[in-house]
Design a protein around this motif. Sequence first.
Motif, PDB file in Angstrom:
ATOM      1  N   GLY A  38       0.794  -1.208   0.000  1.00 26.37           N
ATOM      2  CA  GLY A  38       0.000   0.000   0.000  1.00 26.37           C
ATOM      3  C   GLY A  38       0.834   1.268   0.000  1.00 26.37           C
ATOM      4  O   GLY A  38       2.004   1.282   0.410  1.00 26.37           O
ATOM      5  N   LYS A  86       0.216   5.539  -7.803  1.00 28.93           N
ATOM      6  CA  LYS A  86      -0.715   4.602  -7.169  1.00 28.93           C
ATOM      7  C   LYS A  86      -1.840   5.351  -6.457  1.00 28.93           C
ATOM      8  O   LYS A  86      -3.025   4.992  -6.574  1.00 28.93           O
ATOM      9  N   ILE A  87      -1.490   6.392  -5.731  1.00 29.65           N
ATOM     10  CA  ILE A  87      -2.492   7.193  -5.036  1.00 29.65           C
ATOM     11  C   ILE A  87      -3.446   7.840  -6.031  1.00 29.65           C
ATOM     12  O   ILE A  87      -4.654   7.945  -5.784  1.00 29.65           O
ATOM     13  N   THR A  89      -4.448   6.622  -8.909  1.00 25.57           N
ATOM     14  CA  THR A  89      -5.421   5.630  -9.371  1.00 25.57           C
ATOM     15  C   THR A  89      -6.471   5.349  -8.307  1.00 25.57           C
ATOM     16  O   THR A  89      -7.601   4.964  -8.633  1.00 25.57           O
ATOM     17  N   GLU A  90      -6.106   5.524  -7.033  1.00 22.66           N
ATOM     18  CA  GLU A  90      -7.068   5.292  -5.964  1.00 22.66           C
ATOM     19  C   GLU A  90      -8.066   6.433  -5.827  1.00 22.66           C
ATOM     20  O   GLU A  90      -9.227   6.210  -5.483  1.00 22.66           O
ATOM     21  N   TRP A  91      -7.623   7.651  -6.116  1.00 23.52           N
ATOM     22  CA  TRP A  91      -8.445   8.825  -5.827  1.00 23.52           C
ATOM     23  C   TRP A  91      -9.127   9.450  -7.036  1.00 23.52           C
ATOM     24  O   TRP A  91     -10.059  10.256  -6.875  1.00 23.52           O
ATOM     25  N   SER A 152      -6.986   6.761   2.477  1.00 21.66           N
ATOM     26  CA  SER A 152      -7.475   6.319   1.169  1.00 21.66           C
ATOM     27  C   SER A 152      -8.952   6.683   1.055  1.00 21.66           C
ATOM     28  O   SER A 152      -9.596   7.006   2.063  1.00 21.66           O
ATOM     29  N   GLU A 154     -11.434   4.792   0.714  1.00 17.09           N
ATOM     30  CA  GLU A 154     -12.222   3.852   1.517  1.00 17.09           C
ATOM     31  C   GLU A 154     -12.202   4.210   3.001  1.00 17.09           C
ATOM     32  O   GLU A 154     -13.144   3.897   3.740  1.00 17.09           O
ATOM     33  N   ARG A 171     -12.653   3.733 -11.854  1.00 19.13           N
ATOM     34  CA  ARG A 171     -11.635   2.699 -11.656  1.00 19.13           C
ATOM     35  C   ARG A 171     -11.900   1.513 -12.574  1.00 19.13           C
ATOM     36  O   ARG A 171     -12.944   1.426 -13.231  1.00 19.13           O
ATOM     37  N   ASP A 320      -5.223  -0.890 -13.025  1.00 19.68           N
ATOM     38  CA  ASP A 320      -4.950  -0.097 -11.827  1.00 19.68           C
ATOM     39  C   ASP A 320      -4.126  -0.855 -10.803  1.00 19.68           C
ATOM     40  O   ASP A 320      -3.309  -0.271 -10.088  1.00 19.68           O
ATOM     41  N   THR A 321      -4.327  -2.156 -10.701  1.00 22.53           N
ATOM     42  CA  THR A 321      -3.621  -2.963  -9.700  1.00 22.53           C
ATOM     43  C   THR A 321      -2.122  -3.074  -9.960  1.00 22.53           C
ATOM     44  O   THR A 321      -1.371  -3.495  -9.084  1.00 22.53           O
TER      45      THR A 321
END
Length: 390
Positions: A38, A86-87, A89-91, A152, A154, A171, A320-321
């Motif tokens: 993470g 990475k952040i 793609t999460e946001w 994050s 989530e 996503r 994304d992963t």
Amino acid sequence: MIEELGITRTDIGLMGTVFSWTYAICQLPAGYIIDKIGAKRMYFFAVGVWSIATALMSVGHNMGQFLSFRFLLGVGESPNSPNSSKITTEWFPREERGQASGIWDSGSKWGSAVAPPLLTVLSLALGWRAMFLIIGVLGLCLAVGFWAFYRSPEESKRLSDEEYRHILAGRDDVTKPKQHLPWARFFTYRQTWGMMLGFFTSIWIWNIFITFLPLFLQDTLGVSVASTGWVAAVPYFVAAISGIYSGRITLKLARDRGMTSIRSKKSVLITACIGLGVLLVVVPFAHNLVVAVVILCLALGLVAAIQSQSWALTSDIVPDTHVAQFGGIMNFGGYFGGALAPVVTGLIYDRTGSYTPTFIVAGGIAALGALFYAVLVRKPIVAETGNQAL
């Protein structure tokens, strides 16, 4: 440092090269680890390590020590950009990632803009050793602050339900079977090499500027040491704004012109590479300070556009992963080759007393970037479910 310790321009370049090679090699495990543990944990570790490495520079007395500290700095800084990707793609939904990447990537330019005048003042007032110590302590404060405040999507309690649904809608579809992309397999595809080679062209030029811009201003244009920080800051301010605005352009191309996400980013990348090549060839022939600074501003602005949109493009090429992993590979390619730029520049200047050959070669390298992006990066890498063949 040059006056006190008797080090040469080649030594300065070597320190930049050791950092860049370490940074490049560590990209490969960094991207893999980020995808596993993470972004939050890795960012805290990275900022902490590079801050300690910076503070240690304050106690160095010889090249062996300085090279060791620069090695540690490379280890610490290596996860930063893949982690930021990475952040992103999460946001952010996919079409907004170009703009988001432009904003976070501009941080390296804002830092480079603020650093020259600030560090010049600190060095002249307190000495260069105190300067490194102060910056290292500030970095440790940043690491603690990030750990305390970052969440994050989530975990965030500040997102509305509508905002969270908007993020999820952009996503990858989590209902589809997960694609498995073996790490080593990435190197067998032309998209990977296109991203690595394209990014290399911008990093070669970035490393020249980040290592030698103050010295170029002093040696070629007669800028005083006291004034160097302020003059050197101007191109980086322009670069920061350019990085942000380039992301805005890709968003408008996608929304207003109907371009695909990949095509909108490639349009910016190819145009920027060609323009950068022309500007770099002109730099050594601009003997007026104002004219030279204007050209340097435009050149660094295009470098910023290339770097930010390269990072944004990674999430269009792989799922994304796997973004941090793929971004680490791209950054590895960029810095492994680009690491040679500082030491080559130092050697050329020590032997010729001129930066002209450096800029002419850099112009040709920049133009090659347009070819790499146009020919090698055309579509995403897709894994076939079941047999995981690519």
